[in-house]
Design a protein around this motif. Sequence first.
Motif, PDB file in Angstrom:
ATOM      1  N   LYS A   2       0.841  -1.184   0.000  1.00 55.60           N
ATOM      2  CA  LYS A   2       0.000   0.000   0.000  1.00 55.60           C
ATOM      3  C   LYS A   2       0.883   1.244   0.000  1.00 55.60           C
ATOM      4  O   LYS A   2       1.716   1.412   0.890  1.00 55.60           O
ATOM      5  N   ALA A   3       0.714   2.094  -0.985  1.00 58.91           N
ATOM      6  CA  ALA A   3       1.542   3.288  -1.120  1.00 58.91           C
ATOM      7  C   ALA A   3       1.498   4.114   0.159  1.00 58.91           C
ATOM      8  O   ALA A   3       0.437   4.285   0.771  1.00 58.91           O
ATOM      9  N   GLY A   4       2.684   4.590   0.573  1.00 62.13           N
ATOM     10  CA  GLY A   4       2.762   5.399   1.776  1.00 62.13           C
ATOM     11  C   GLY A   4       3.064   4.614   3.033  1.00 62.13           C
ATOM     12  O   GLY A   4       3.213   5.199   4.108  1.00 62.13           O
ATOM     13  N   THR A   5       3.171   3.286   2.924  1.00 60.86           N
ATOM     14  CA  THR A   5       3.540   2.472   4.092  1.00 60.86           C
ATOM     15  C   THR A   5       5.033   2.684   4.359  1.00 60.86           C
ATOM     16  O   THR A   5       5.877   2.282   3.543  1.00 60.86           O
ATOM     17  N   PRO A   6       5.396   3.319   5.484  1.00 63.56           N
ATOM     18  CA  PRO A   6       6.785   3.787   5.666  1.00 63.56           C
ATOM     19  C   PRO A   6       7.847   2.710   5.533  1.00 63.56           C
ATOM     20  O   PRO A   6       8.863   2.916   4.853  1.00 63.56           O
ATOM     21  N   ASP A   7       7.634   1.543   6.155  1.00 64.43           N
ATOM     22  CA  ASP A   7       8.697   0.543   6.079  1.00 64.43           C
ATOM     23  C   ASP A   7       8.761  -0.103   4.699  1.00 64.43           C
ATOM     24  O   ASP A   7       9.846  -0.395   4.202  1.00 64.43           O
ATOM     25  N   PHE A   8       7.619  -0.304   4.054  1.00 63.43           N
ATOM     26  CA  PHE A   8       7.648  -0.924   2.728  1.00 63.43           C
ATOM     27  C   PHE A   8       8.229   0.006   1.667  1.00 63.43           C
ATOM     28  O   PHE A   8       8.704  -0.454   0.627  1.00 63.43           O
ATOM     29  N   GLU A   9       8.218   1.302   1.921  1.00 54.59           N
ATOM     30  CA  GLU A   9       8.909   2.223   1.022  1.00 54.59           C
ATOM     31  C   GLU A   9      10.415   1.963   1.026  1.00 54.59           C
ATOM     32  O   GLU A   9      11.134   2.353   0.111  1.00 54.59           O
ATOM     33  N   LYS A  10      10.905   1.268   2.069  1.00 59.12           N
ATOM     34  CA  LYS A  10      12.331   0.954   2.210  1.00 59.12           C
ATOM     35  C   LYS A  10      12.672  -0.453   1.694  1.00 59.12           C
ATOM     36  O   LYS A  10      13.842  -0.842   1.672  1.00 59.12           O
ATOM     37  N   TYR A  11      11.683  -1.226   1.312  1.00 58.67           N
ATOM     38  CA  TYR A  11      11.899  -2.647   1.051  1.00 58.67           C
ATOM     39  C   TYR A  11      12.853  -2.931  -0.104  1.00 58.67           C
ATOM     40  O   TYR A  11      13.599  -3.910  -0.060  1.00 58.67           O
ATOM     41  N   VAL A  12      12.811  -2.108  -1.166  1.00 58.17           N
ATOM     42  CA  VAL A  12      13.738  -2.349  -2.289  1.00 58.17           C
ATOM     43  C   VAL A  12      15.181  -2.202  -1.814  1.00 58.17           C
ATOM     44  O   VAL A  12      16.044  -3.056  -2.087  1.00 58.17           O
ATOM     45  N   GLU A  13      15.437  -1.145  -1.043  1.00 50.69           N
ATOM     46  CA  GLU A  13      16.778  -0.925  -0.500  1.00 50.69           C
ATOM     47  C   GLU A  13      17.179  -2.053   0.445  1.00 50.69           C
ATOM     48  O   GLU A  13      18.288  -2.610   0.350  1.00 50.69           O
ATOM     49  N   TRP A  14      16.298  -2.398   1.372  1.00 52.66           N
ATOM     50  CA  TRP A  14      16.619  -3.430   2.359  1.00 52.66           C
ATOM     51  C   TRP A  14      16.828  -4.797   1.712  1.00 52.66           C
ATOM     52  O   TRP A  14      17.760  -5.525   2.054  1.00 52.66           O
ATOM     53  N   THR A  15      15.939  -5.135   0.779  1.00 49.74           N
ATOM     54  CA  THR A  15      16.020  -6.453   0.139  1.00 49.74           C
ATOM     55  C   THR A  15      17.294  -6.579  -0.687  1.00 49.74           C
ATOM     56  O   THR A  15      17.962  -7.617  -0.655  1.00 49.74           O
ATOM     57  N   SER A  16      17.638  -5.532  -1.410  1.00 45.63           N
ATOM     58  CA  SER A  16      18.869  -5.553  -2.202  1.00 45.63           C
ATOM     59  C   SER A  16      20.085  -5.751  -1.314  1.00 45.63           C
ATOM     60  O   SER A  16      20.989  -6.543  -1.623  1.00 45.63           O
ATOM     61  N   TYR A  17      20.101  -5.026  -0.193  1.00 45.44           N
ATOM     62  CA  TYR A  17      21.217  -5.158   0.748  1.00 45.44           C
ATOM     63  C   TYR A  17      21.280  -6.572   1.306  1.00 45.44           C
ATOM     64  O   TYR A  17      22.357  -7.186   1.389  1.00 45.44           O
ATOM     65  N   SER A  18      20.129  -7.110   1.703  1.00 49.25           N
ATOM     66  CA  SER A  18      20.076  -8.430   2.328  1.00 49.25           C
ATOM     67  C   SER A  18      20.576  -9.515   1.382  1.00 49.25           C
ATOM     68  O   SER A  18      21.409 -10.352   1.758  1.00 49.25           O
ATOM     69  N   VAL A  19      20.082  -9.506   0.147  1.00 46.94           N
ATOM     70  CA  VAL A  19      20.503 -10.518  -0.844  1.00 46.94           C
ATOM     71  C   VAL A  19      22.011 -10.435  -1.078  1.00 46.94           C
ATOM     72  O   VAL A  19      22.707 -11.459  -1.129  1.00 46.94           O
ATOM     73  N   LYS A  20      22.524  -9.226  -1.211  1.00 42.41           N
ATOM     74  CA  LYS A  20      23.963  -9.040  -1.445  1.00 42.41           C
ATOM     75  C   LYS A  20      24.771  -9.482  -0.218  1.00 42.41           C
ATOM     76  O   LYS A  20      25.798 -10.172  -0.349  1.00 42.41           O
ATOM     77  N   TRP A  21      24.321  -9.110   0.986  1.00 41.64           N
ATOM     78  CA  TRP A  21      25.071  -9.424   2.199  1.00 41.64           C
ATOM     79  C   TRP A  21      25.116 -10.932   2.440  1.00 41.64           C
ATOM     80  O   TRP A  21      26.185 -11.488   2.735  1.00 41.64           O
ATOM     81  N   PHE A  22      23.967 -11.594   2.313  1.00 40.01           N
ATOM     82  CA  PHE A  22      23.951 -13.047   2.508  1.00 40.01           C
ATOM     83  C   PHE A  22      24.830 -13.750   1.473  1.00 40.01           C
ATOM     84  O   PHE A  22      25.495 -14.740   1.783  1.00 40.01           O
ATOM     85  N   SER A  23      24.834 -13.254   0.245  1.00 41.53           N
ATOM     86  CA  SER A  23      25.630 -13.870  -0.817  1.00 41.53           C
ATOM     87  C   SER A  23      27.123 -13.727  -0.559  1.00 41.53           C
ATOM     88  O   SER A  23      27.903 -14.644  -0.847  1.00 41.53           O
ATOM     89  N   GLU A  24      27.528 -12.600   0.019  1.00 39.21           N
ATOM     90  CA  GLU A  24      28.951 -12.306   0.151  1.00 39.21           C
ATOM     91  C   GLU A  24      29.520 -12.596   1.533  1.00 39.21           C
ATOM     92  O   GLU A  24      30.742 -12.691   1.687  1.00 39.21           O
ATOM     93  N   ASN A  25      28.674 -12.731   2.550  1.00 38.29           N
ATOM     94  CA  ASN A  25      29.166 -12.873   3.923  1.00 38.29           C
ATOM     95  C   ASN A  25      28.724 -14.187   4.562  1.00 38.29           C
ATOM     96  O   ASN A  25      29.459 -15.152   4.548  1.00 38.29           O
ATOM     97  N   TRP A  26      27.539 -14.228   5.134  1.00 39.17           N
ATOM     98  CA  TRP A  26      27.010 -15.460   5.741  1.00 39.17           C
ATOM     99  C   TRP A  26      25.622 -15.732   5.196  1.00 39.17           C
ATOM    100  O   TRP A  26      24.776 -14.862   5.278  1.00 39.17           O
ATOM    101  N   PRO A  27      25.414 -16.883   4.573  1.00 38.59           N
ATOM    102  CA  PRO A  27      26.346 -18.014   4.504  1.00 38.59           C
ATOM    103  C   PRO A  27      27.486 -17.850   3.497  1.00 38.59           C
ATOM    104  O   PRO A  27      28.343 -18.717   3.416  1.00 38.59           O
ATOM    105  N   GLY A  28      27.480 -16.778   2.712  1.00 34.33           N
ATOM    106  CA  GLY A  28      28.556 -16.607   1.731  1.00 34.33           C
ATOM    107  C   GLY A  28      28.365 -17.489   0.516  1.00 34.33           C
ATOM    108  O   GLY A  28      29.325 -17.898  -0.127  1.00 34.33           O
ATOM    109  N   VAL A  29      27.107 -17.785   0.205  1.00 32.89           N
ATOM    110  CA  VAL A  29      26.744 -18.591  -0.961  1.00 32.89           C
ATOM    111  C   VAL A  29      25.848 -17.723  -1.841  1.00 32.89           C
ATOM    112  O   VAL A  29      24.931 -17.058  -1.348  1.00 32.89           O
TER     113      VAL A  29
END
Length: 306
Positions: A2-29
């Motif tokens: 739903k447009a205007g939901t404060p945390d979901f407005e951040k989801y693209v940034e958070w998800t991109s960071y999470s996928v990259k971090w898990f891939s490069e750090n732990w589990p590092g796969v």
Amino acid sequence: YKAGTPDFEKYVEWTSYSVKWFSENWPGVEYPFPTMTGFQGFADMEYPMMVNDTAIPDNFADSRQTVDHEIAHTYFPFMMGTNESRYAFMDEGWVTAFEYLIGEAENGKEFNDKMYTDFRVKRYINDPSTEQDQPLISMSSQLSGMGYGSNAYIKPAFAYLALKDMLGDDVFKKMLHHYMTTWAGKHPTPWDFFYSFNTGSGQDLNWYWNNWFFSNNYIDLKVNSAIQSNENLEMIIHNVGGFAIPFEAEITLEDGTILKKDFTPDVWKNGNFYKAQIEVSQKVKSVKIDGGIFMDYTPNDNLYNL
């Protein structure tokens, strides 16, 4: 969302960071799917390539922790094919450990430790019910309430984090990758996991698996005694609860100087009493032991005044 939901407005940034971090750090796969979709719903639930999360608009740290947790399920159970309904510690435990590790990268150690202990640890360590002290190897389908919650999430996460502390990052990552490479998509059982880690580390870790997964241990250390003889301090630490955990000894000297020494879970390999010998330069006033996020059931006996 739903447009205007404060945390979901951040989801693209958070998800991109999470996928990259898990891939490069732990589990590092490397993230094993082509996409990840975050959906605003009501489940806080993971699916292959999608997370369905409740909006938490007034607490971004909590909301982001939820995103991290659900995305980490990409590896456990989805990449590995583990059976959550039978042995939830094989996915929820790993995800809860990864949740802690990425949380430190995102929020710093002090903030992350407080959030983790407030949300995860206190509910476990302060709950006196007997069901939660059932061995981790117990089938998840036979547990309920905090018994299920503790065995699925925080207790196995502690087992994995303590093992990482004991073996060091290089060996831990080597054997984690050995396990994931060997058993990806093959529906490993707990015994496949135990023996694969033994092989990947080149060590017999059966004493550790017995300690964490086949016992009804809990977390409780005690300073039995502390005696100083010239420049030698001898401490006897009793592992009352039994779990092989890391801890830090904080030694306060007469002039107020504080010495700190870390001990890994390996000190409990041969029993529940450990004699530590520490060199000191002056008279010792007190000794205190602290498990950090491995919160102690009876912290009052962790301080010993000489």
